[in-house]
Design an enzyme around this catalytic site. Structure first.
Site, short mmCIF file in Angstrom:
data_model
loop_
_atom_site.label_atom_id
_atom_site.label_comp_id
_atom_site.label_asym_id
_atom_site.label_seq_id
_atom_site.Cartn_x
_atom_site.Cartn_y
_atom_site.Cartn_z
N LYS A 200 -1.76 11.36 -10.26
CA LYS A 200 -1.47 9.91 -10.32
C LYS A 200 -1.54 9.32 -8.93
O LYS A 200 -0.98 9.90 -7.99
CB LYS A 200 -0.05 9.71 -10.89
CG LYS A 200 0.31 8.26 -11.10
CD LYS A 200 -0.18 7.76 -12.44
CE LYS A 200 -0.02 6.25 -12.60
NZ LYS A 200 -1.11 5.49 -11.92
N LYS B 116 6.24 12.08 -3.94
CA LYS B 116 6.89 10.87 -4.47
C LYS B 116 7.19 11.03 -5.96
O LYS B 116 8.31 10.77 -6.41
CB LYS B 116 5.95 9.67 -4.24
CG LYS B 116 6.56 8.31 -4.42
CD LYS B 116 5.50 7.19 -4.33
CE LYS B 116 4.77 7.14 -3.01
NZ LYS B 116 3.89 5.94 -2.89
N LYS C 153 -5.11 10.21 -4.95
CA LYS C 153 -5.43 8.92 -4.34
C LYS C 153 -6.93 8.77 -4.34
O LYS C 153 -7.67 9.76 -4.31
CB LYS C 153 -4.92 8.86 -2.90
CG LYS C 153 -4.64 7.47 -2.41
CD LYS C 153 -3.41 6.90 -3.07
CE LYS C 153 -2.79 5.73 -2.35
NZ LYS C 153 -1.40 5.55 -2.77
N THR D 10 6.82 -2.37 -6.91
CA THR D 10 7.01 -1.70 -5.61
C THR D 10 8.03 -2.49 -4.79
O THR D 10 8.94 -1.91 -4.18
CB THR D 10 5.66 -1.59 -4.86
OG1 THR D 10 4.69 -1.05 -5.75
CG2 THR D 10 5.78 -0.68 -3.65
N SER E 118 4.35 2.29 -13.02
CA SER E 118 3.07 2.78 -13.53
C SER E 118 3.31 3.83 -14.62
O SER E 118 2.65 3.85 -15.66
CB SER E 118 2.27 3.46 -12.41
OG SER E 118 1.51 2.50 -11.70
N1 GLU Z 1 -0.54 2.83 -4.81
C1 GLU Z 1 0.86 2.92 -5.15
C2 GLU Z 1 1.55 3.97 -4.32
O1 GLU Z 1 1.11 4.31 -3.25
C3 GLU Z 1 1.08 3.07 -6.65
C4 GLU Z 1 0.46 4.30 -7.25
C5 GLU Z 1 0.54 4.33 -8.79
O2 GLU Z 1 1.13 3.45 -9.35
O3 GLU Z 1 -0.02 5.26 -9.34
O4 GLU Z 1 2.61 4.46 -4.65
#
Ligand code: GLU
Length: 435
Positions: free
Chosen positions: A92, A116, A128, A212, A368
């Site tokens: 993810k 995370k 990513k 966020t 998410s």
């Molecule tokens: N890009 C966001 C992060 O760095 C969200 C990632 C997501 O929701 O999968 O946490």
């Protein structure tokens, strides 16, 4: 650059084109991520084999994406998707469109996603994606073509049970809608769960757009440990995360005195009207020129005499060079990787509390996850239900990090990494090695 965990795979080796004394932002980010892993692995006493597993991505894909420009010319840009770890569930993580992104940055960001997700207890590994392009220099049609072609190139990797992209720097709901459509057309039916951060009409979740920022507010108020009334705040990066974080902190009673974005920085010692500033930034394309504040230098914002500093843009902004001048006693990382390891030590020695990125900005991936669960069940929750679940997960993770830090004399960042890395290491141990 010092890489202290074993890391000899091609994905992590420094490319021959980069001289060993030249450090790029991507290599710096990867160096930070590897050093943080190294400290957690030392603390946990992990063996070398496991350290190498955790230091290296399971899959890395680099693609060349052809882009037909409006004038008929064909450009080719580099794209990446890295799955750092998939032992606790599907990979993810967001997709970033930024001219400076590279495989090293994307690998670091994927690794941070792994810790995370483990830290906040959601059943995902980390990934990513990135495309090395400036999205502001493209027309909407060019962006759509680029997104669809990039998704086609990474199609074998993604899927609702394999790897689920989301927005990151330079991408948004519209990008996610194109990704969902491209994937669905290839599959032959609609697959909303392939991507999160979608528009509501395609199965997006209530609360995802501000998630966020809401998480940053929850983490900041928990770390503050006192009434937010009158607490002064500076926000670096008045974008998707920073603007709403400033709004939510201001709603809670904090006084936001300075913010910055690509256009510049503005400062009003008596406090900014964040809602009015958001309208100004929306209409004029940036915070600069906001009439009820003074312009200030970007870098000065980081050194303002405020109670709380929220870096909410990119990596490597608080460094050994400026950390000694950071006066905020609380730093809450809305961005991923804004503080270098050297700066982290300087801040810790000065007694500054840093709420680390993998905790402070986890609200995005938490919602998410909630969006994906709703998609998989073809069901939707109310805004209140989503916010309650987000708050529970954020406060639970904050409490765990705080108490481990207290018990073992660790910084919040070290404790967060120890918890995240330990959970992923445990998953590896329990699953065993195939064959
Ligand atoms: N890009 C966001 C992060 O760095 C969200 C990632 C997501 O929701 O999968 O946490």
């Amino acid at each position: 650059m010092t890489v202290m965990v074993p890391s000899m795979t091609p994905a992590l080796a420094r490319p021959a084109s980069i001289p060993s004394d030249l450090t790029t932002p991507g290599l710096q980010a990867l160096d930070s991520a590897l050093r943080q892993l190294h400290h957690a692995a030392e603390h946990l006493g992990l063996d070398d084999g496991l350290r190498t597993m955790l230091a290296t991505p399971r899959r890395s894909l680099t693609v060349s994406v052809p882009l037909r420009r409006e004038n008929g010319q064909m450009d080719v840009v580099q794209g990446f998707r890295v799955q750092h770890n998939i032992s606790r569930g599907p990979a993810k993580g967001g997709i970033r469109f930024h001219p400076a992104t590279d495989i090293h940055e994307v690998t670091a960001l994927a690794m941070w996603m792994t810790w995370k997700c483990a830290l906040v207890g959601i059943p995902y590994g980390g990934a990513k994606g990135g495309v090395a392009v400036d999205p502001t220099a493209l027309t909407s049609r060019e962006l759509e073509r680029l997104t669809r072609r990039y998704v086609n190139e990474i199609l074998p990797l993604i899927g609702p049970e394999k790897d689920i992209p989301a927005p990151d720097v330079g991408t948004d709901e519209q990008t996610m809608a194109w990704i969902m459509d491209t994937y669905s057309v290839n599959t032959g039916y609609s697959v909303p769960g392939v991507v999160t951060g979608k528009p509501m009409t395609l199965g997006g979740s209530l609360g995802r757009a501000g998630a966020t920022s809401r998480g940053v507010q929850i983490a900041a108020l928990a770390a503050l440990g006192r009434s937010p009334e009158g607490v002064t705040v500076a926000v670096q990066g008045f974008g998707k995360v920073g603007a709403l974080a400033a709004q939510y902190l201001s709603d809670a009673g904090c006084v936001v005195v300075a913010v910055s974005d690509a256009s510049g920085a503005v400062h009003a010692p008596g406090g900014l009207d964040v809602a009015a500033l958001r309208v100004h930034a929306e209409e004029s394309g940036g915070v600069l020129g906001y009439p009820h504040a003074d312009a200030m230098a970007h870098d000065d914002l980081l050194e303002l005499d405020v109670d709380m500093l929220v870096p909410a843009a990119l990596e490597n902004v608080i460094t050994a060079a400026n950390a000694p001048r950071v006066r905020a006693r609380l730093v809450v990382e809305g961005a991923n990787g804004p503080t270098t390891p050297e700066a982290d030590e300087i801040l810790a020695d000065a007694g500054t509390t840093v709420v680390p990125d993998i905790l402070a900005n986890a609200g995005g991936v938490i919602v998410s996850y909630l969006e994906w669960v709703q998609n998989m069940q073809a069901y939707s929750w109310s805004a209140g239900e989503v916010e309650l679940k987000l708050r529970d997960l954020m406060e639970g993770a904050y409490g765990e990090v705080r108490s481990l830090a207290g018990e073992r004399g660790l910084s919040l960042r070290q404790a967060a990494h120890v918890i995240g890395v330990d959970r992923v290491a445990e998953a590896h141990r329990v699953r065993g090695l195939y064959p």
